[in-house]
Scaffold this motif. Structure first.
Motif, PDB file in Angstrom:
ATOM      1  N   ALA A 278      24.051  37.248  26.811  1.00 37.16           N
ATOM      2  CA  ALA A 278      23.620  37.346  25.409  1.00 37.16           C
ATOM      3  C   ALA A 278      23.123  38.774  25.137  1.00 37.16           C
ATOM      4  N   LYS A 280      24.037  41.481  26.901  1.00 35.41           N
ATOM      5  CA  LYS A 280      25.165  42.407  27.069  1.00 35.41           C
ATOM      6  C   LYS A 280      26.090  42.389  25.849  1.00 35.41           C
ATOM      7  N   SER A 328      36.737  41.886  24.017  1.00 28.31           N
ATOM      8  CA  SER A 328      35.629  42.704  23.517  1.00 28.31           C
ATOM      9  C   SER A 328      34.740  43.274  24.617  1.00 28.31           C
ATOM     10  N   PRO A 333      29.642  46.562  31.478  1.00 27.08           N
ATOM     11  CA  PRO A 333      29.812  46.342  32.916  1.00 27.08           C
ATOM     12  C   PRO A 333      30.042  44.863  33.215  1.00 27.08           C
TER      13      PRO A 333
HETATM   14  P1  ADP Z   1      31.215  39.445  32.627  1.00 28.42           P
HETATM   15  O1  ADP Z   1      29.912  39.342  31.890  1.00 28.42           O
HETATM   16  O2  ADP Z   1      31.095  40.075  33.945  1.00 28.42           O
HETATM   17  O3  ADP Z   1      32.308  40.040  31.787  1.00 28.42           O
HETATM   18  P2  ADP Z   1      31.283  36.558  32.440  1.00 28.42           P
HETATM   19  O4  ADP Z   1      32.090  35.586  33.246  1.00 28.42           O
HETATM   20  O5  ADP Z   1      29.809  36.404  32.457  1.00 28.42           O
HETATM   21  O6  ADP Z   1      31.705  37.986  32.959  1.00 28.42           O
HETATM   22  O7  ADP Z   1      31.791  36.490  30.963  1.00 28.42           O
HETATM   23  C1  ADP Z   1      33.187  36.463  30.696  1.00 28.42           C
HETATM   24  C2  ADP Z   1      33.464  37.026  29.306  1.00 28.42           C
HETATM   25  O8  ADP Z   1      32.995  36.120  28.322  1.00 28.42           O
HETATM   26  C3  ADP Z   1      32.759  38.334  29.006  1.00 28.42           C
HETATM   27  O9  ADP Z   1      33.477  39.421  29.507  1.00 28.42           O
HETATM   28  C4  ADP Z   1      32.703  38.312  27.500  1.00 28.42           C
HETATM   29  O10 ADP Z   1      33.921  38.740  26.968  1.00 28.42           O
HETATM   30  C5  ADP Z   1      32.553  36.831  27.174  1.00 28.42           C
HETATM   31  N1  ADP Z   1      31.143  36.456  26.937  1.00 28.42           N
HETATM   32  C6  ADP Z   1      30.305  35.866  27.800  1.00 28.42           C
HETATM   33  N2  ADP Z   1      29.101  35.619  27.232  1.00 28.42           N
HETATM   34  C7  ADP Z   1      29.194  36.062  25.969  1.00 28.42           C
HETATM   35  C8  ADP Z   1      28.279  36.085  24.855  1.00 28.42           C
HETATM   36  N3  ADP Z   1      27.043  35.587  24.946  1.00 28.42           N
HETATM   37  N4  ADP Z   1      28.747  36.608  23.693  1.00 28.42           N
HETATM   38  C9  ADP Z   1      30.002  37.098  23.580  1.00 28.42           C
HETATM   39  N5  ADP Z   1      30.892  37.096  24.587  1.00 28.42           N
HETATM   40  C10 ADP Z   1      30.513  36.600  25.772  1.00 28.42           C
END
Ligand code: ADP
Length: 383
Positions: A278, A280, A328, A333
């Protein structure tokens, strides 16, 4: 009297010695192994007639000062109990046969794969104490007729992530040696290429570590106790306090959260990943994360809502897979394992995880947790 495992490495290659010591240090059992290198005749005979009791003697068959047969014979006479291993050019079957006939216990190629195999052998011996029989029973592979595809996949993930660590570590070490010792020869453009190589090896290492971590979660014995989610949320919020202060964000719970019988460490990680995401993937608006809970029959549902950039419908399922990221996220990172780990944790607790979101209007990550009947009743009374 010496204790522990001691190896005499008869080789003029400083690089091989470095690599072998790194590989040994990377294995728990190999950490305490003493490695003495003899690069010259003088050093070899000094080592041979020293007080040290070597359990393993490794001979590189390319000695500038002697042929390998004479070195083997000298070792056999002075150190009859030491296990002798020969490093040789790969693709020389005659040498292998000759070596085994001359009392050498094992022959490995003088390359990365050979050094990895050698380090494994030494670590295994160190782990077993001073037992040097090579007649080790091959571990009976227990063919589990009931193992389903999922289990096989998990084993594969573990094996791949575990077994790729050694060659990767070796590649990183070679890159470091190039960086440290060959800077001038590489020149500017060579150094640039090396920089990219090191960056990508580092990324590969991160991915492997995550994969291994993920696979260990499956096998982790789950230690379930009543955990107050209010406390857990406070702990995770405290971890992100500096960032939240800096970006002006807030994390609140909409009502008192339940106490659930779960594995505390796994749940802390679950909250940490969701809240970390959230943060990030926040938008330009001041970040607001809200956590709420709801009881639905015999399960609890917990929702973590943010007002971030949101997720396109076509990505909503995919992002829970390993190494999956949405479009997106390129500037942020991460390597796409966070939600896969969340899914694994939730599944370990008999639940499911999903997301409701659309681009620009934030996301709600919801997960369910089934609870044993009696504790669920208690929890209902409490809330
Ligand atoms: P990472 O954070 O390393 O990219 P995650 O498996 O945690 O990997 O998340 C996968 C993808 O899901 C992220 O790259 C992002 O595109 C999307 N995502 C995850 N959580 C959110 C969020 N709270 N809001 C928007 N997009 C999100």
């Amino acid at each position: 009297m010496d204790t522990g495992t001691s190896v005499l490495f008869v080789s003029a290659s400083a690089a091989d010695e470095k690599v072998l010591s790194i590989l040994l240090a990377g294995d728990e059992a190999g950490v305490g192994v003493r490695l003495r290198t003899a690069a010259t005749a003088q050093a070899f005979y000094d080592a041979l007639y020293s007080e040290e009791s070597y359990q393993v003697i490794v001979l590189d068959d390319q000695q500038p000062w002697s042929d390998w047969q004479s070195v083997t014979t000298a070792c056999g006479k002075s150190r009859p109990n030491a296990l002798q291993v020969l490093l040789t050019d790969s693709g020389q079957p005659e040498r292998q046969v000759a070596a085994l006939g001359a009392g050498i216990a094992a022959v490995y190629p003088r390359n990365s794969a050979g050094l990895i195999a050698l380090a494994k052998l030494v670590s295994r011996l160190a782990a077993r104490g001073h037992s040097f029989s090579l007649r080790q029973d091959p571990q009976a592979s227990e063919a589990d007729t009931e193992a389903d595809e999922q289990e096989d996949r998990e084993k594969l993930v573990y094996a791949v992530s575990h077994d790729l660590q050694d060659p990767l570590q070796l590649a990183r070490r070679y890159a470091e040696i190039l960086n440290e010792d060959f800077e001038r020869e590489l020149g500017d453009s060579g150094s640039k290429v090396l920089e990219h190589l090191q960056f990508n090896l580092g990324r590969t290492q991160d991915m492997l570590d995550e994969l291994l971590d993920y696979s260990r979660l499956e096998n982790a014995p789950s230690d379930r106790r009543p955990v107050d989610l209010n406390e857990l949320l406070d702990e995770v919020t405290a971890l992100y306090k500096l960032t939240l202060d800096e970006i002006g964000g807030s994390i609140t719970s909409q009502q008192s959260l339940p106490t659930l019988v779960v594995d505390r460490r796994q749940f802390q990680r679950l909250f940490q990943n969701l809240i970390g995401n959230a943060i990030k993937f926040r938008s330009d608006k001041p970040l607001q994360v809200t956590v709420r809970s709801q009881r639905v029959r015999n399960e609890w549902r917990i929702g973590v809502k943010d007002n971030g950039i949101g997720i396109a419908e076509e990505d909503a399922k995919r992002i829970f897979g390993m190494f999956e990221r949405a479009g997106s996220s390129e500037d942020q990172p991460g390597n796409g394992m966070g939600l896969a780990i969340c899914k694994r944790i939730v599944q370990n607790h008999g639940g499911k995880i999903w997301v409701r979101s659309s681009p620009g209007s934030g996301s709600v990550f919801i997960f369910s947790v089934t609870q044993p009947d009696d504790s669920a009743e208690e929890l209902e009374d409490e809330n």
